[in-house]
Design an enzyme around this catalytic site. Structure first.
Site, PDB file in Angstrom:
ATOM      1  N   HIS A   1      50.227  67.524  52.454  1.00  0.00           N
ATOM      2  CA  HIS A   1      49.004  67.077  51.782  1.00  0.00           C
ATOM      3  C   HIS A   1      47.868  66.911  52.785  1.00  0.00           C
ATOM      4  O   HIS A   1      47.701  65.850  53.388  1.00  0.00           O
ATOM      5  CB  HIS A   1      49.286  65.739  51.062  1.00  0.00           C
TER       6      HIS A   1
ATOM      7  N   ASP B   1      45.969  63.686  54.658  1.00  0.00           N
ATOM      8  CA  ASP B   1      44.942  63.835  53.607  1.00  0.00           C
ATOM      9  C   ASP B   1      43.663  64.509  54.125  1.00  0.00           C
ATOM     10  O   ASP B   1      43.472  65.710  53.899  1.00  0.00           O
ATOM     11  CB  ASP B   1      44.639  62.483  52.960  1.00  0.00           C
ATOM     12  N   ASP B   2      42.773  63.754  54.747  1.00  0.00           N
ATOM     13  CA  ASP B   2      41.519  64.291  55.312  1.00  0.00           C
ATOM     14  C   ASP B   2      41.372  63.657  56.690  1.00  0.00           C
ATOM     15  O   ASP B   2      40.559  62.730  56.875  1.00  0.00           O
ATOM     16  CB  ASP B   2      40.326  63.899  54.422  1.00  0.00           C
TER      17      ASP B   2
ATOM     18  N   HIS C   1      46.982  65.244  42.290  1.00  0.00           N
ATOM     19  CA  HIS C   1      46.605  63.910  42.757  1.00  0.00           C
ATOM     20  C   HIS C   1      46.637  62.956  41.559  1.00  0.00           C
ATOM     21  O   HIS C   1      46.026  63.247  40.519  1.00  0.00           O
ATOM     22  CB  HIS C   1      45.172  63.907  43.290  1.00  0.00           C
TER      23      HIS C   1
ATOM     24  N   GLU D   1      46.181  57.128  42.704  1.00  0.00           N
ATOM     25  CA  GLU D   1      45.467  56.737  43.920  1.00  0.00           C
ATOM     26  C   GLU D   1      44.392  55.722  43.487  1.00  0.00           C
ATOM     27  O   GLU D   1      44.490  54.547  43.798  1.00  0.00           O
ATOM     28  CB  GLU D   1      44.840  57.977  44.584  1.00  0.00           C
TER      29      GLU D   1
ATOM     30  N   HIS E   1      43.732  68.393  52.998  1.00  0.00           N
ATOM     31  CA  HIS E   1      42.641  69.235  52.477  1.00  0.00           C
ATOM     32  C   HIS E   1      41.987  69.918  53.672  1.00  0.00           C
ATOM     33  O   HIS E   1      41.502  69.232  54.580  1.00  0.00           O
ATOM     34  CB  HIS E   1      41.609  68.370  51.752  1.00  0.00           C
TER      35      HIS E   1
HETATM   36  N1  ADE Z   1      39.864  65.279  47.934  1.00  0.00           N
HETATM   37  C1  ADE Z   1      39.943  65.100  49.245  1.00  0.00           C
HETATM   38  N2  ADE Z   1      40.536  63.915  49.531  1.00  0.00           N
HETATM   39  C2  ADE Z   1      40.848  63.339  48.348  1.00  0.00           C
HETATM   40  C3  ADE Z   1      41.459  62.121  47.970  1.00  0.00           C
HETATM   41  N3  ADE Z   1      41.907  61.234  48.872  1.00  0.00           N
HETATM   42  N4  ADE Z   1      41.596  61.865  46.671  1.00  0.00           N
HETATM   43  C4  ADE Z   1      41.159  62.737  45.761  1.00  0.00           C
HETATM   44  N5  ADE Z   1      40.578  63.893  46.066  1.00  0.00           N
HETATM   45  C5  ADE Z   1      40.418  64.194  47.350  1.00  0.00           C
HETATM   46 ZN    ZN Z   2      44.269  64.443  48.839  1.00  0.00          ZN
END
Ligand code: ADE
Ligand code: ZN
Length: 323
Positions: free
Chosen positions: A8, A268-269, A187, A190, A10
């Protein structure tokens, strides 16, 4: 070093501020107000995070830019012990940059292959749609999987704001992707509660859930996740940064683990949350009291849930076993 795998991440969200600065300069795009004096992205809540993410993504325009982006991410992850990674790729973002779907995917694949030749890392691409863009944008994205198949594209997913629309609105897109042989993930759980995860399981035939951590609020849902062998792609650093919990010490990871839910660790990011796959394993070990054997089990779980063919899965298990 413990070998790692992540399911996971992006790819646009993995762009380092240094690379974004370089590409912005090369492509003549203003990034005023995007990066602070300490080299960190500027945002303060989920909405401003999504905006900063879109602005960072907008500096990647050419095939070389996207190839450099995936090469950068996979090389740096390999240096942290990662042997396999799946990246979410968003054709909607490429389209905004004026790049065709095939050019975008070929460029990302090129970066993965270059990093693979240099380090042995392997990777796959999960094409993702964006929940808040709605089903009208998602369905054409899913159809690209039939019209433009690529051997490294093995999954389909959905990110963005889970409080918008309903999973049922995306059932057709997910069915189209499943018919193209894609592994499915979404997703949920969250920013919305257990009902959001349940709706995904009811409406979309997913094998994995992105985040899903708020399932911890519902014992019946935890039972269902166990029964249906659903894997949660858990991203603790992201959850802390976005304010879901105050710190890793209050993260539901341990409660989910105790409940027998299958999980992987992910970034994630990463630069947006000042994390990395290496830090997720390292800080997860401390906060969740995971021994090296537990971390290896998490990597094993990721390989088991990876969207790859069986020979690739066995090869990855072998690498883990040989280590
Ligand atoms: N796109 C990128 N990061 C995300 C996240 N944490 N939740 C939902 N969409 C995303
Ligand atoms: Zn994500």
């Amino acid at each position: 070093m413990v070998l790692k795998a992540e399911l996971h991440c992006h790819i646009e969200g993995a762009a380092s501020p240094a690379l974004v600065r370089k590409k912005a300069r090369q492509n003549g795009i203003s990034i005023d107000g995007l990066i602070d004096a300490n080299g960190h992205y500027i945002w303060n809540d989920f909405t401003s995070f999504l905006n900063a993410y879109d602005r960072a993504a907008a500096v990647f325009i050419t095939e070389q830019d996207y190839s450099d982006l995936s090469h950068d991410y996979f090389s740096s992850a390999a240096a942290q012990g990662m042997i396999y990674g799946e990246i979410f790729a968003s054709p909607d973002h490429a389209e905004l940059a004026g790049l065709s779907y095939t050019a975008y995917i070929e460029a990302l694949a090129d970066g993965i292959k270059r990093a693979g030749n240099e380090t042995g890392i392997e990777g796959r691409i999960i094409v993702t749609c964006v929940r808040h863009f709605g089903p009208e944008r998602a369905e054409p994205v899913a159809r690209l999987l039939h019209t433009h198949p690529h051997p490294m594209v093995t999954g389909f997913g959905i990110g963005g704001d889970e409080r918008m629309f309903h999973p049922a609105d995306f059932a057709r897109a997910f069915q189209t992707a499943a018919d193209a042989g894609m592994g499915l993930t979404a997703h949920a759980g969250e920013f919305a509660g257990p009902e959001s995860v349940r709706a995904v399981l009811d409406e979309l035939d997913v094998k994995r859930i992105g985040h899903g951590v708020r399932s911890v609020e519902d014992a019946d849902l935890l039972h269902r996740l166990r029964e249906e062998d659903i894997v949660l792609e858990v991203c603790p650093g992201s959850n802390v940064s976005l304010g879901l919990c105050s710190g890793r010490d209050t993260h539901p990871f341990t409660a989910l683990r105790t409940a027998g839910v299958r999980m992987t660790l992910n970034s994630d990011d990463p630069p947006f949350f000042q994390t990395s796959i290496g830090q997720e394993y390292e800080e997860g070990a401390l906060a969740f009291r995971l021994a090296a054997v537990d971390l290896v089990a998490i990597t094993h779980q990721a390989i088991e849930a990876a969207f790859v063919d069986e020979p690739t899965r066995q090869r990855l298990f072998q690498r883990l076993f040989d280590d």
